[in-house]
Design an enzyme around this catalytic site. Structure first.
Site, PDB file in Angstrom:
ATOM      1  N   ASP A 299       0.802  -1.214   0.000  1.00 15.41           N
ATOM      2  CA  ASP A 299       0.000   0.000   0.000  1.00 15.41           C
ATOM      3  C   ASP A 299       0.838   1.269   0.000  1.00 15.41           C
ATOM      4  O   ASP A 299       0.367   2.322  -0.439  1.00 15.41           O
ATOM      5  CB  ASP A 299      -0.959  -0.004   1.201  1.00 15.41           C
ATOM      6  CG  ASP A 299      -2.094  -0.997   1.008  1.00 15.41           C
ATOM      7  OD1 ASP A 299      -2.321  -1.420  -0.137  1.00 15.41           O
ATOM      8  OD2 ASP A 299      -2.747  -1.365   1.999  1.00 15.41           O
ATOM      9  N   TYR A 383     -10.029  -1.293   1.756  1.00 13.17           N
ATOM     10  CA  TYR A 383      -9.615  -1.204   3.157  1.00 13.17           C
ATOM     11  C   TYR A 383      -9.293   0.234   3.568  1.00 13.17           C
ATOM     12  O   TYR A 383      -8.870   1.062   2.752  1.00 13.17           O
ATOM     13  CB  TYR A 383      -8.379  -2.071   3.414  1.00 13.17           C
ATOM     14  CG  TYR A 383      -8.708  -3.441   3.963  1.00 13.17           C
ATOM     15  CD1 TYR A 383      -9.317  -3.586   5.199  1.00 13.17           C
ATOM     16  CD2 TYR A 383      -8.416  -4.608   3.249  1.00 13.17           C
ATOM     17  CE1 TYR A 383      -9.617  -4.833   5.722  1.00 13.17           C
ATOM     18  CE2 TYR A 383      -8.717  -5.870   3.763  1.00 13.17           C
ATOM     19  CZ  TYR A 383      -9.316  -5.975   4.999  1.00 13.17           C
ATOM     20  OH  TYR A 383      -9.629  -7.213   5.517  1.00 13.17           O
TER      21      TYR A 383
END
Length: 652
Positions: A299, A383
């Protein structure tokens, strides 16, 4: 073009400086109509330069920019000196060996247009009864590196799809399983389409926004107020709170960074950490099916944490007397973009700090713990993650990462012919699965305990067998092992012996003659569960150990390398430690891996309650005694009670 002079070498980039950087690159002929700016970062001066700087000294400002030519796929890295008004360095990035720049926001929309127009993909959707491509939302996901023939040098994403019933629908509830498209972002073509079979498509809504009619009405407001204002002060990026002082930073890869964290002890500001950040996080999935074996997302390195930061909302994300900081980053066109309320800072009561009732002298005393919270929140696809740094009155430092959002759903195939359950995912709703996965973070802790030269001791409890020195068997002690070289300092946590790592300054002692130290206390959850021979184990080698200790090198900023996207795994921390540098009494950096192993539950659907992971840094012999002895007595004027008291003050 002139920009205001920075007051400190680590001042965050301003909007004017980002504009100036783009102008310099244009003047040097490095920007054309198809040029994009995946990375624009302050080129932080070396630690020695910063530590030797004094107020009033000149500050050279440099910016490191990664440029992507969308027409050719060529990647250029350039360094500009804003101070001198010139490009002072440039090179071509070899994307085959070094990896690709992060995925950019515009590429998510690009992928949908490519697939909506692709005949093969549309035919696969039609075979599933889906005739309106624009009702299908595409998740453009990082491709990884799997030695697949023909992929070398291409800028790729792998795409899974979801049905959106209407504009307000939660798309993650309707995975269109069994088909994945590999898309080249430069040539705008589908390189490969894999169709592994048609699975039932769940069309049941799974919204998580309750209507006013369904919201519970039992909660009464909780108001947190500080009538006299907060206890911290802010001067630019420098924060002073209680005895702590530090500098706030923010960049588009790591998001929030903390610099030059120190604790005031008497007349001295004693350094603890030079620079602290979450330098990488990876989410490896455990479903080996033909359409999912590649699911591993970095990420930070592949999506840029800072670019995904939320604008936080008072009373929702942060509660109390809040001080917000805006963040300025460069967008994909290299121009400044301001993120309002990107960083939240506030104080929290944290229960009892210390307490004792003494029956011998008739005294009773209690103090309240308080902590300063510095946080930011990001959203990466499905998320959401919150990163919370806590500073405590007693010298403790903590990082807590909060994972929430929507689990990445799949179709759930049901039991196998032999009656066994599908081994790679949980069924979280009828026909809806969620593959098993991990959330693994890497905290980069550039330590500076009482100065730049530190060492690391591994400390653990040790049982002592019955013998002459332990005749009744009740004795136990601890062992201390110095980690002297990088080859010795790739370590696993061990909760069975309470293993911790003490960062020690051998040249500074407390009043007992002991070296001053801070202890890293790990949670010790599982490291990477993928096979050691797997692609992800090569690319995210940092996840195979809870601790790495390296000698400081200003070029070693990210544990999987500068360009993580499609990097085959040859620039990470495991390659650095082959030099086996001396770390005993050196300038050391700790890289701590921590995180979650997630076997999703029905209770995680349709939105996941926050799950927590983190670690603690605690002073060990850093102080001569409890540093919070001077904490003030609690005041009862801001409290209320449902019972009638005896008239005594709340704390005495």
């Amino acid at each position: 073009m002139q920009t205001a002079a920075a007051a400190h070498p680590l001042d965050r980039l301003s909007a004017a400086e980002i504009e100036h950087n783009r102008k310099l690159l244009e003047q040097a002929g490095l920007v054309g109509s198809t040029t994009r700016f995946p990375l624009v970062l302050l080129d932080e001066p070396a630690k020695a330069t910063v530590l030797s700087w004094s107020p009033g000294d000149p500050v050279e400002r440099r910016v490191r920019t990664t440029l992507l030519d969308r027409s050719s796929g060529e990647v250029t890295e350039a360094v500009t000196s804003l101070t001198d008004g010139a490009v002072v360095g440039r090179r071509t990035v070899d994307v085959r060996t070094e990896g690709q720049p992060p995925i950019m926001a515009e590429e998510f929309a690009l992928v949908e247009e490519i697939l909506w127009a692709d005949e093969g993909w549309c035919a696969a959707m039609a075979a599933r009864g889906l005739d309106d491509p624009r009702r299908i939302r595409v998740s453009a996901l990082s491709a990884g590196a799997f030695d697949i023939a023909g992929e070398e040098g291409r800028r790729l994403v792998r795409c899974l799809s979801f049905l959106q019933l209407d504009d307000s629908d939660n798309i993650w509830a309707h995975p269109i399983d069994g088909v994945v498209a590999y898309v080249d972002l430069i040539t705008a073509e589908v390189v490969e389409l894999i169709d592994d079979g048609v699975f039932p498509l769940n069309r049941e809504r799974a919204d998580f926004q309750p209507s006013p009619v369904t919201q519970r009405e039992s909660q009464r407001p909780i108001e947190i107020t500080q009538p006299d204002g907060p206890s911290f002060t802010v001067d630019g990026d420098v924060v002073t709170w209680e005895k702590w002082r530090f500098r706030i930073g923010f960049d588009q890869v790591e998001g929030l960074t903390l610099h030059q964290i120190g604790f005031e002890d008497g007349e001295r500001l004693r350094p603890v950490i030079y620079r602290a950040s979450v330098a990488e996080m990876v989410v490896p999935y455990g479903d080996p099916s033909p359409v999912r074996f590649w699911q591993n997302y970095f990420d930070a390195g592949e999506y840029s944490l800072g670019k995904e930061a939320n604008s936080l909302t008072l009373g929702c994300d942060c509660l109390g007397e809040i001080r917000y900081f805006a963040a300025v980053i460069a967008d994909d066109d290299g121009r400044p973009r301001s993120l309002a309320n990107a960083i939240c800072m506030h104080e929290e009561d944290h229960g009892v700090l210390w307490k004792h009732t003494d029956s011998y002298n008739g005294t009773s005393s209690v103090r309240r713990q308080r902590r300063l919270v510095i946080s930011f929140f990001i959203t990466v696809g499905n998320y959401d993650y919150g990163f919370y740094w806590y500073l405590y009155l007693d010298g403790t430092i903590e990082l807590e990462c909060k994972a929430t959002g929507v689990v990445f759903a799949s179709a759930y195939p049901g039991p196998r012919p032999d009656g066994s359950e599908y081994p790679w995912a949980s069924e979280i709703a009828p026909g809806v699965g969620a593959p098993y996965h991990q959330h693994l973070f890497s905290a980069r802790l550039d330590m500076m305990v009482d100065g730049p030269l530190n060492a690391v001791d591994e400390v653990e409890a040790r049982r002592v067998p019955v013998g002459p020195d332990n005749p009744y068997g009740n004795g136990f002690t601890r062992s201390v092992t110095r980690l002297r070289r990088e080859s010795e300092a790739a370590r696993l946590a061990d909760g069975s012996v309470g293993r911790a790592w003490h960062v020690v300054n051998g040249g500074a002692t407390n009043q007992l003659g002991q070296p001053t130290a801070y202890a890293l206390l790990p949670e010790g959850q599982p490291t990477l569960l993928a096979d050691p021979s797997s692609s992800i184990a090569r690319r995210a080698a940092f996840t195979t150990r809870h601790l790495w200790v390296t000698a400081y090198d200003e070029a070693e900023r990210y544990p999987s390398g500068q360009y993580v996207n499609q990097n085959p795994g040859n620039t990470g921390i495991d390659t650095w430690v082959r030099a086996d540098r001396d770390i005993d009494g050196a300038d050391v950096v700790l890289w701590h891996t921590f995180g979650l192993t997630h076997f999703p539950r029905p209770e995680d659907w349709p939105i996941m309650p926050v799950d927590h992971a983190g670690f603690v840094l605690k002073p060990v012999g850093f102080f001569d005694r409890n540093p919070a002895l001077d904490a003030p007595e609690p005041a009862s004027r801001h409290c209320s009670s449902g019972e009638v008291g005896d008239g005594r003050p709340a704390c005495h």
